[in-house]
Motif scaffolding. Structure first.
Motif, PDB file in Angstrom:
ATOM      1  N   PRO A  23      15.979  14.357   9.066  1.00 41.99           N
ATOM      2  CA  PRO A  23      15.700  13.549   7.896  1.00 41.99           C
ATOM      3  C   PRO A  23      14.464  12.669   8.027  1.00 41.99           C
ATOM      4  O   PRO A  23      13.807  12.399   7.053  1.00 41.99           O
ATOM      5  N   GLY A  24      14.122  12.236   9.212  1.00 42.17           N
ATOM      6  CA  GLY A  24      12.960  11.381   9.373  1.00 42.17           C
ATOM      7  C   GLY A  24      13.236   9.977   8.878  1.00 42.17           C
ATOM      8  O   GLY A  24      14.243   9.702   8.242  1.00 42.17           O
ATOM      9  N   GLU A  25      12.317   9.085   9.196  1.00 38.12           N
ATOM     10  CA  GLU A  25      12.471   7.686   8.808  1.00 38.12           C
ATOM     11  C   GLU A  25      11.321   7.287   7.892  1.00 38.12           C
ATOM     12  O   GLU A  25      10.146   7.430   8.252  1.00 38.12           O
ATOM     13  N   LEU A  26      11.654   6.802   6.716  1.00 36.70           N
ATOM     14  CA  LEU A  26      10.663   6.308   5.771  1.00 36.70           C
ATOM     15  C   LEU A  26      10.203   4.943   6.267  1.00 36.70           C
ATOM     16  O   LEU A  26      10.995   4.006   6.361  1.00 36.70           O
ATOM     17  N   THR A  27       8.924   4.840   6.647  1.00 38.23           N
ATOM     18  CA  THR A  27       8.432   3.608   7.265  1.00 38.23           C
ATOM     19  C   THR A  27       7.560   2.764   6.348  1.00 38.23           C
ATOM     20  O   THR A  27       7.441   1.558   6.538  1.00 38.23           O
ATOM     21  N   ARG A  28       6.946   3.385   5.356  1.00 34.96           N
ATOM     22  CA  ARG A  28       6.029   2.649   4.475  1.00 34.96           C
ATOM     23  C   ARG A  28       5.853   3.419   3.182  1.00 34.96           C
ATOM     24  O   ARG A  28       5.942   4.643   3.163  1.00 34.96           O
ATOM     25  N   ILE A  29       5.579   2.689   2.113  1.00 33.89           N
ATOM     26  CA  ILE A  29       5.264   3.303   0.826  1.00 33.89           C
ATOM     27  C   ILE A  29       4.007   2.626   0.300  1.00 33.89           C
ATOM     28  O   ILE A  29       3.963   1.404   0.167  1.00 33.89           O
ATOM     29  N   ASP A  30       2.991   3.418   0.025  1.00 35.75           N
ATOM     30  CA  ASP A  30       1.778   2.903  -0.614  1.00 35.75           C
ATOM     31  C   ASP A  30       1.879   3.207  -2.099  1.00 35.75           C
ATOM     32  O   ASP A  30       2.169   4.339  -2.481  1.00 35.75           O
ATOM     33  N   VAL A  31       1.643   2.199  -2.914  1.00 39.00           N
ATOM     34  CA  VAL A  31       1.773   2.334  -4.360  1.00 39.00           C
ATOM     35  C   VAL A  31       0.416   2.081  -4.995  1.00 39.00           C
ATOM     36  O   VAL A  31      -0.225   1.063  -4.724  1.00 39.00           O
ATOM     37  N   GLN A  32      -0.015   2.993  -5.853  1.00 40.85           N
ATOM     38  CA  GLN A  32      -1.264   2.845  -6.590  1.00 40.85           C
ATOM     39  C   GLN A  32      -0.945   2.863  -8.075  1.00 40.85           C
ATOM     40  O   GLN A  32      -0.354   3.817  -8.571  1.00 40.85           O
ATOM     41  N   VAL A  33      -1.325   1.776  -8.755  1.00 43.55           N
ATOM     42  CA  VAL A  33      -1.107   1.660 -10.198  1.00 43.55           C
ATOM     43  C   VAL A  33      -2.472   1.598 -10.860  1.00 43.55           C
ATOM     44  O   VAL A  33      -3.275   0.730 -10.531  1.00 43.55           O
ATOM     45  N   LYS A  34      -2.720   2.544 -11.764  1.00 45.86           N
ATOM     46  CA  LYS A  34      -4.000   2.544 -12.473  1.00 45.86           C
ATOM     47  C   LYS A  34      -3.748   2.765 -13.949  1.00 45.86           C
ATOM     48  O   LYS A  34      -3.182   3.763 -14.345  1.00 45.86           O
ATOM     49  N   SER A  35      -4.150   1.799 -14.732  1.00 47.67           N
ATOM     50  CA  SER A  35      -4.078   1.936 -16.181  1.00 47.67           C
ATOM     51  C   SER A  35      -5.218   1.112 -16.768  1.00 47.67           C
ATOM     52  O   SER A  35      -6.022   0.544 -16.034  1.00 47.67           O
ATOM     53  N   GLU A  36      -5.252   1.029 -18.084  1.00 49.01           N
ATOM     54  CA  GLU A  36      -6.335   0.270 -18.722  1.00 49.01           C
ATOM     55  C   GLU A  36      -6.280  -1.210 -18.361  1.00 49.01           C
ATOM     56  O   GLU A  36      -7.293  -1.848 -18.199  1.00 49.01           O
ATOM     57  N   SER A  37      -5.061  -1.751 -18.220  1.00 46.76           N
ATOM     58  CA  SER A  37      -4.923  -3.187 -17.969  1.00 46.76           C
ATOM     59  C   SER A  37      -4.637  -3.535 -16.505  1.00 46.76           C
ATOM     60  O   SER A  37      -4.842  -4.658 -16.094  1.00 46.76           O
ATOM     61  N   ILE A  38      -4.166  -2.561 -15.725  1.00 49.23           N
ATOM     62  CA  ILE A  38      -3.780  -2.841 -14.340  1.00 49.23           C
ATOM     63  C   ILE A  38      -4.466  -1.849 -13.408  1.00 49.23           C
ATOM     64  O   ILE A  38      -4.522  -0.667 -13.686  1.00 49.23           O
ATOM     65  N   ASP A  39      -4.993  -2.364 -12.323  1.00 47.74           N
ATOM     66  CA  ASP A  39      -5.533  -1.515 -11.266  1.00 47.74           C
ATOM     67  C   ASP A  39      -5.188  -2.195  -9.955  1.00 47.74           C
ATOM     68  O   ASP A  39      -5.891  -3.094  -9.517  1.00 47.74           O
ATOM     69  N   LYS A  40      -4.042  -1.791  -9.391  1.00 47.71           N
ATOM     70  CA  LYS A  40      -3.645  -2.457  -8.155  1.00 47.71           C
ATOM     71  C   LYS A  40      -3.071  -1.471  -7.164  1.00 47.71           C
ATOM     72  O   LYS A  40      -2.613  -0.390  -7.525  1.00 47.71           O
ATOM     73  N   GLU A  41      -3.155  -1.882  -5.923  1.00 49.20           N
ATOM     74  CA  GLU A  41      -2.616  -1.089  -4.832  1.00 49.20           C
ATOM     75  C   GLU A  41      -1.813  -2.034  -3.955  1.00 49.20           C
ATOM     76  O   GLU A  41      -2.218  -3.164  -3.709  1.00 49.20           O
ATOM     77  N   ARG A  42      -0.659  -1.554  -3.520  1.00 45.41           N
ATOM     78  CA  ARG A  42       0.157  -2.380  -2.634  1.00 45.41           C
ATOM     79  C   ARG A  42       0.840  -1.514  -1.603  1.00 45.41           C
ATOM     80  O   ARG A  42       0.965  -0.309  -1.773  1.00 45.41           O
ATOM     81  N   HIS A  43       1.259  -2.159  -0.538  1.00 45.54           N
ATOM     82  CA  HIS A  43       1.908  -1.469   0.573  1.00 45.54           C
ATOM     83  C   HIS A  43       3.285  -2.089   0.769  1.00 45.54           C
ATOM     84  O   HIS A  43       3.397  -3.294   0.964  1.00 45.54           O
ATOM     85  N   ILE A  44       4.309  -1.256   0.710  1.00 46.58           N
ATOM     86  CA  ILE A  44       5.678  -1.728   0.894  1.00 46.58           C
ATOM     87  C   ILE A  44       6.118  -1.357   2.302  1.00 46.58           C
ATOM     88  O   ILE A  44       6.133  -0.171   2.658  1.00 46.58           O
ATOM     89  N   GLN A  45       6.476  -2.379   3.099  1.00 40.83           N
ATOM     90  CA  GLN A  45       6.934  -2.139   4.456  1.00 40.83           C
ATOM     91  C   GLN A  45       8.271  -2.824   4.738  1.00 40.83           C
ATOM     92  O   GLN A  45       8.842  -2.640   5.805  1.00 40.83           O
ATOM     93  N   ASP A  46       8.765  -3.591   3.780  1.00 44.01           N
ATOM     94  CA  ASP A  46      10.038  -4.286   3.934  1.00 44.01           C
ATOM     95  C   ASP A  46      11.170  -3.250   3.970  1.00 44.01           C
ATOM     96  O   ASP A  46      11.338  -2.467   3.028  1.00 44.01           O
ATOM     97  N   ALA A  47      11.938  -3.249   5.059  1.00 35.17           N
ATOM     98  CA  ALA A  47      12.981  -2.227   5.267  1.00 35.17           C
ATOM     99  C   ALA A  47      14.020  -2.227   4.154  1.00 35.17           C
ATOM    100  O   ALA A  47      14.464  -1.167   3.713  1.00 35.17           O
ATOM    101  N   GLU A  48      14.409  -3.401   3.676  1.00 31.36           N
ATOM    102  CA  GLU A  48      15.420  -3.483   2.621  1.00 31.36           C
ATOM    103  C   GLU A  48      14.910  -2.864   1.319  1.00 31.36           C
ATOM    104  O   GLU A  48      15.604  -2.098   0.661  1.00 31.36           O
ATOM    105  N   LYS A  49      13.672  -3.168   0.962  1.00 26.06           N
ATOM    106  CA  LYS A  49      13.066  -2.620  -0.260  1.00 26.06           C
ATOM    107  C   LYS A  49      12.882  -1.104  -0.126  1.00 26.06           C
ATOM    108  O   LYS A  49      13.163  -0.352  -1.058  1.00 26.06           O
ATOM    109  N   ILE A  50      12.450  -0.655   1.036  1.00 21.80           N
ATOM    110  CA  ILE A  50      12.279   0.784   1.279  1.00 21.80           C
ATOM    111  C   ILE A  50      13.616   1.502   1.134  1.00 21.80           C
ATOM    112  O   ILE A  50      13.686   2.568   0.518  1.00 21.80           O
ATOM    113  N   ASN A  51      14.686   0.931   1.658  1.00 21.43           N
ATOM    114  CA  ASN A  51      16.007   1.560   1.551  1.00 21.43           C
ATOM    115  C   ASN A  51      16.487   1.628   0.106  1.00 21.43           C
ATOM    116  O   ASN A  51      17.111   2.607  -0.295  1.00 21.43           O
ATOM    117  N   ARG A  52      16.176   0.594  -0.698  1.00 25.07           N
ATOM    118  CA  ARG A  52      16.555   0.630  -2.116  1.00 25.07           C
ATOM    119  C   ARG A  52      15.801   1.754  -2.831  1.00 25.07           C
ATOM    120  O   ARG A  52      16.384   2.517  -3.604  1.00 25.07           O
TER     121      ARG A  52
END
Length: 136
Positions: A23-52
């Motif tokens: 199964p492997g272990e999910l260690t990080r999620i990179d999120v890229q949001v691009k739209s007319e009003s939003i252009d952001k990138e974030r990195h999720i590394q919090d174990a609780e948030k990753i599990n959700r």
């Protein structure tokens, strides 16, 4: 090839596939949001948030044979970093997500052929959007 050699080769391949296909272990999620009003990138590394997020993704109804013709670029691109072996680099899984504003669901395209495209109902779609977009 004699029987012993054939059995040894079979066992080696079986063990190799078994170890790599875990199964492997999910260690990080990179999120890229691009739209007319939003252009952001974030990195999720919090174990609780990753599990959700991981548990929400288990609710996606995948259909590897269905292809969607999307008229717009994805709302969110999420790249999952999964560690299968500490001695090897992480494997990347890319998900493109379109939020369906009319009914609250989501369509998700996966970089993995076995998954293809999937849908997520309103309840889980709202949860996923919250988890991917909020900074907490």
């Amino acid at each position: 090839m004699n029987i012993k050699a054939l059995v040894l080769v079979f066992l080696f391949v079986f063990l190799l596939v078994g170890c790599l296909g875990g199964p492997g272990e999910l260690t990080r999620i990179d999120v890229q949001v691009k739209s007319e009003s939003i252009d952001k990138e974030r990195h999720i590394q919090d174990a609780e948030k990753i599990n959700r997020i991981k548990s929400i993704m288990k609710e996606v109804s995948w259909n590897p044979n269905k292809i969607y013709d999307m008229s717009s670029e994805e709302d969110v691109k999420a790249i999952f970093f999964i560690d299968f072996d500490k001695n090897l680099p992480e494997r990347l899984f890319e998900y493109k997500i379109w939020w369906n504003q009319s009914n609250g669901s989501a369509i998700i395209g996966s970089s993995e052929k076995e998954e293809g495209y999937g849908t997520l109902d309103k309840e889980y779609s709202e949860e996923l959007e919250k988890e991917l977009m909020e900074d907490n």
